[in-house]
Scaffold this active site. Structure first.
Site, PDB file in Angstrom:
ATOM      1  N   ASP A 114      39.732  45.289  42.357  1.00 23.11           N
ATOM      2  CA  ASP A 114      39.341  46.515  41.648  1.00 23.11           C
ATOM      3  C   ASP A 114      40.477  47.258  40.944  1.00 23.11           C
ATOM      4  OD1 ASP A 114      37.004  45.882  42.913  1.00 23.11           O
ATOM      5  OD2 ASP A 114      36.921  47.643  44.190  1.00 23.11           O
ATOM      6  N   HIS A 139      40.556  51.222  39.721  1.00 25.46           N
ATOM      7  CA  HIS A 139      41.465  52.201  40.313  1.00 25.46           C
ATOM      8  C   HIS A 139      42.435  52.752  39.270  1.00 25.46           C
ATOM      9  CE1 HIS A 139      40.991  50.532  44.707  1.00 25.46           C
ATOM     10  NE2 HIS A 139      39.860  50.551  44.045  1.00 25.46           N
ATOM     11  N   ASP A 159      33.296  38.082  41.330  1.00 18.84           N
ATOM     12  CA  ASP A 159      32.164  38.973  41.099  1.00 18.84           C
ATOM     13  C   ASP A 159      32.649  40.318  40.595  1.00 18.84           C
ATOM     14  OD1 ASP A 159      31.640  41.300  43.361  1.00 18.84           O
ATOM     15  OD2 ASP A 159      32.851  39.664  44.148  1.00 18.84           O
ATOM     16  N   GLU A 203      30.779  44.465  40.356  1.00 11.10           N
ATOM     17  CA  GLU A 203      29.604  45.302  40.587  1.00 11.10           C
ATOM     18  C   GLU A 203      29.390  46.291  39.445  1.00 11.10           C
ATOM     19  OE1 GLU A 203      27.785  47.386  44.525  1.00 11.10           O
ATOM     20  OE2 GLU A 203      29.873  47.862  44.054  1.00 11.10           O
ATOM     21  N   GLU A 251      32.287  50.967  35.094  1.00  6.83           N
ATOM     22  CA  GLU A 251      33.699  51.217  35.387  1.00  6.83           C
ATOM     23  C   GLU A 251      34.578  50.155  34.739  1.00  6.83           C
ATOM     24  OE1 GLU A 251      34.340  53.811  39.298  1.00  6.83           O
ATOM     25  OE2 GLU A 251      33.434  51.878  39.748  1.00  6.83           O
ATOM     26  N   TYR A 259      21.355  53.749  43.692  1.00  4.86           N
ATOM     27  CA  TYR A 259      22.675  53.153  43.844  1.00  4.86           C
ATOM     28  C   TYR A 259      22.829  51.965  42.892  1.00  4.86           C
ATOM     29  CZ  TYR A 259      22.466  55.377  48.547  1.00  4.86           C
ATOM     30  OH  TYR A 259      22.323  56.239  49.600  1.00  4.86           O
TER      31      TYR A 259
END
Length: 786
Positions: A538, A542, A611, A613, A617, A695
């Site tokens: 990520d 971040h 992967d 999600e 972002e 979600y």
């Protein structure tokens, strides 16, 4: 869900940055069991707006600043991938260490090494999980599985073999779909390999890797496999070993062609028991041609040592002529180049070629490539196609290079809310400005330093970006420069904690892999802390929030840039370094130019591949790069990011965000409207932190930024809204997700969204911890002309 060990299951624990404490993640099936662990304590959504510690004096309200285009829309930038962002060592305040808890199993050469690329399973865990090349997957058989081979097993799963989850009662769409793993259709091995075989990798790039197999890991490898995304053939290089061709499906027949396709190339047809047909080509560079002796239904063995290459491809029924023409040549890597001229950008894949010089490469393109091919490349496409696992149908192209064109680069998107076909907007009526100004005074006076002082780079970055948007809105939309200046000074102090590397878990530059990571896992021993940042999970999420914050500060105070540029550029280099001249960071750690989007999954083994999600972002990080490039004067970065954002938009609308006319994803799945979690081998309409529909859909909505309507078009938002959230369903959602949904609603009904956010009894608990009421009000009001 956060794991506590560095080995993950086929659920592919990317530890995406939004995993909050919650029960209820029920993943689709996978081949190995999921590791367990605890979620981080920091909540995704705040329950309230913290009470201001003090209120700043009310400053005179000034008229908004004239809208400035973020960059010259006639800008022309050539060769946008050539120049590095920087080549210096990370700033002195970032300590260096030479160790990392994730071993570099079998990697040869010197770093920096890619961490989030398609081939990571070759150096993680037991090296036995699949690597997804598209359209094929390959796995080191390691003496196991149906073929019992010690070589590399090749698989291709047609669409009819996909497994779909039970349909949703609400939409009728399957909750997930997945392709079976562990199929060993054809394996390429050698008689010399057996127990004790060692797999190593070298030549690791952002698009390719070379896999080597040898009996003991010593000396020259017995077989080398140059693997490149999109290859029509899986190619093996032999230098005197005795080839074995094996199958776990069993041969019906193995037939040698009576006519070679070209001098020096021998051709075989492998007809398997599942009725699939595979073509095998052997180009000998010295010695004799390949002669196969069929030993049994699972094994064909060369009669003597072989020098040259063996290539295997699945024939969809019309591929023989194409494969004949392309045989003998193979790719070893991809060179990326590109340019931008105004709103038009092009990028080119030039494939490094080996083997027969006069043969043209056959490579498989994904749907978003084909849709953007220039005329020359389009003329080289063929009607040979193979299904992929999660990206629709791949099309074979007979060419040594491809060029893709994006003619709607978002050069006119800046810091202000943006409307397609209109541009940036900022006008507010006096009454509306007064309402929002009162809210902004409260929010901007919150303790930015305290709120951003968290033990998580992700949550700290979200807090900083939230306040950056408030300050931006106060200055550029509300026109209160005095109040904005006060908030900006606090934001600078809050940001300085991180620029000075004095946060709770300081960053470190580690040379084992080559990158800047949180020290949290080093200090705690927990691989999953801060969502696996120390293991390269990520980073684009971040660090994207920090880069975005820096862009806003630099926009409002250009003098701040010089002092902080090295630190911010370090974060940029970590996630999006474009050049091999930068010896401290790998090229494009996160973004995958073949797939058109990023992968969030770092140094954790996964049977279902990489992967990601949150598609939103992902685009946030690209938007942040664009805006930082703009304010810092890096024209290449700005141009490159504009192109990235256009490519992402095209790819996400094909693979992640589904309108009813989507023809890429299975018809059984597009009713979900959003992917949920997209893996290389499956898509699961779920999140890592719960199964509530707000979600699953909402994680693809946040954060709300000016470019959001470009990616999440009004047509898509309208369909999604009617499917899940219309008729009061959004207003029934608890907590901060309600605000996320209603902010997204502003794309199709900004006045309705404004009415929600401006209601007198608005509950601050309806705000996500990374969102502000000020920004939501400004955004919906200016879009609604209020």
């Amino acid at each position: 869900m956060v794991i506590t060990t560095p080995v993950v299951s086929g659920i592919a624990q990317s530890l995406a940055s939004h995993k909050a404490p919650s029960s209820g993640y029920i993943p689709g099936p996978s081949s190995i069991e999921t590791a367990s662990g605890q979620a981080t304590e920091a909540p995704l959504l705040s329950s309230e707006i913290p009470t201001p510690t003090s209120l700043l004096p009310v400053a005179p309200t000034l008229p908004p600043q004239p809208i400035q285009s973020p960059e010259n829309t006639t800008m022309k930038v050539s060769n946008i991938f050539a120049k590095p962002i920087g080549t210096d060592h990370p700033p002195a305040q970032i300590p260096q260490r030479q160790d990392h808890p994730a071993p570099r199993t079998g990697i040869k050469g010197t770093g920096p090494f890619a961490t989030n690329k398609f081939y990571s399973n070759f150096y993680l865990g037991n090296q036995a999980s699949a690597t997804y090349l598209f359209p094929y997957s390959v796995t080191w058989a390691g003496g196991k599985g149906s073929s019992s081979s010690w070589g590399l097993a090749i698989s291709h799963v047609p669409a009819e073999q996909r497994v779909f989850g039970n349909p949703s009662e609400a939409t009728g769409a399957a909750r997930y779909y997945i392709s079976p793993v562990g199929i060993q259709s054809v394996s390429i091995s050698a008689k010399e390999l057996g127990p004790g075989t060692v797999l190593t990798t070298d030549n690791l790039t952002d698009t390719s890797v070379r896999v080597n197999l040898s009996p003991d890991g010593q000396g020259e490898p017995t077989i080398r496999f140059p693997l490149v995304q999109g290859s029509a053939f899986v190619t093996a290089e032999f230098h005197g070993a005795t080839p074995l061709i094996q199958t776990g499906i069993y041969f019906q027949t193995v037939t040698r062609s009576t006519q070679d396709p070209k001098p020096g190339v021998t051709k075989y047809k492998l007809h398997l028991n599942d009725d699939s047909v595979w073509r095998l080509y052997a180009y000998h560079t010295q010695g004799d041609a390949l002669e196969l002796d069929v030993v049994n239904h699972g094994l064909a063995q060369s009669t003597k040592p072989f020098y040259g290459i063996i290539q295997v491809a699945k024939d969809p029924g019309n591929g023989e002529a194409l494969y004949d023409a392309a045989s003998g040549a193979y790719p070893t890597g991809t060179q990326l180049s590109g340019s931008v001229n105004g709103k038009t950008g092009t990028y080119t894949f030039t494939f490094n070629k080996a083997g027969l010089k006069n043969s043209t490469l056959a490579m498989y393109a994904l749907p978003h490539h084909v849709a953007s091919f220039d005329d020359s490349t389009r003329g080289k496409t063929t009607d040979v196609q193979l299904d992929t696992t999660t990206k629709g149908i791949a099309t074979a192209v007979l060419a040594n290079s491809w060029t893709m064109v994006e003619d709607s680069l978002p050069v006119d998107i800046g810091f202000l809310p943006w409307v397609p076909n209109v541009g940036s907007v900022s006008a507010l009526s006096p009454d509306t400005r007064t309402v929002i100004h009162n809210i902004a005074r409260q929010e901007i006076s919150q303790n930015m330093i305290q709120q951003s002082n968290q033990d998580s780079m992700y949550f700290s970055g979200k807090a900083l970006a939230k306040f950056a948007q408030i300050v931006l809105a106060v200055h550029d939309i509300l026109g209160d420069r005095t109040l904005a200046r006060s908030g900006l000074e606090q934001l600078k102090i809050a940001f300085a904690r991180f620029a000075e590397n004095k946060q709770q878990y300081p960053l470190v530059y580690e040379t084992a892999w080559g990158g800047v990571v949180s020290s949290a896992s080093f200090q705690t021993g927990d691989a999953g802390v801060d969502f696996g940042n120390s293991y390269y999970n990520d980073h684009h999420f971040h660090y994207g929030y920090f880069i975005l914050t820096a862009a806003v500060i630099g926009h409002l105070d250009h003098g701040w840039i010089a002092e902080n540029k090295d630190y911010v550029n370090m974060l940029v280099r970590d996630v999006a370094n474009p050049s091999t001249e930068d010896k401290h960071f790998p090229v494009f750690r996160a973004f995958d130019w073949y797939h058109g989007h990023s992968w969030a999954h770092g140094l954790f083994e996964s049977a279902d591949g990489k992967d990601q999600e949150s598609s939103s972002e992902d685009t946030m990080h690209t938007y942040a790069l664009k805006m930082w490039g703009t304010v810092s004067g890096d024209a290449d970065l700005a141009a490159r990011s504009n192109l990235m954002l256009a490519v992402q938009t095209r790819a996400l609308q094909a693979y992640y965000l589904y309108t009813k006319d989507n023809t890429v994803q299975p018809a059984e799945f597009i009713g979900n409207k959003a992917a949920g979690i997209l893996f290389e081998n499956k898509i699961d309409h779920v999140t890592y932190f719960g199964t509530n529909i707000e979600y699953i859909q909402g994680i693809h909505m946040m954060p709300l930024l000016p470019h959001t309507p470009m990616v999440r078009t009004p047509d898509f938002v309208r369909e999604e809204w009617e499917t899940y959230f219309s008729n009061g369903r959004a207003e029934a959602v608890d907590g901060g997700w309600r605000g996320v949904l209603l902010a997204n609603y502003a794309t199709i009904d900004p006045r309705g969204a404004y009415a929600f956010f401006s209601q007198p009894d608005f509950d601050p608990g309806w705000l996500d911890g990374g969102a502000s009421l000020t920004w939501y009000l400004c955004y919906s009001a200016v879009l609604g002309g209020l």
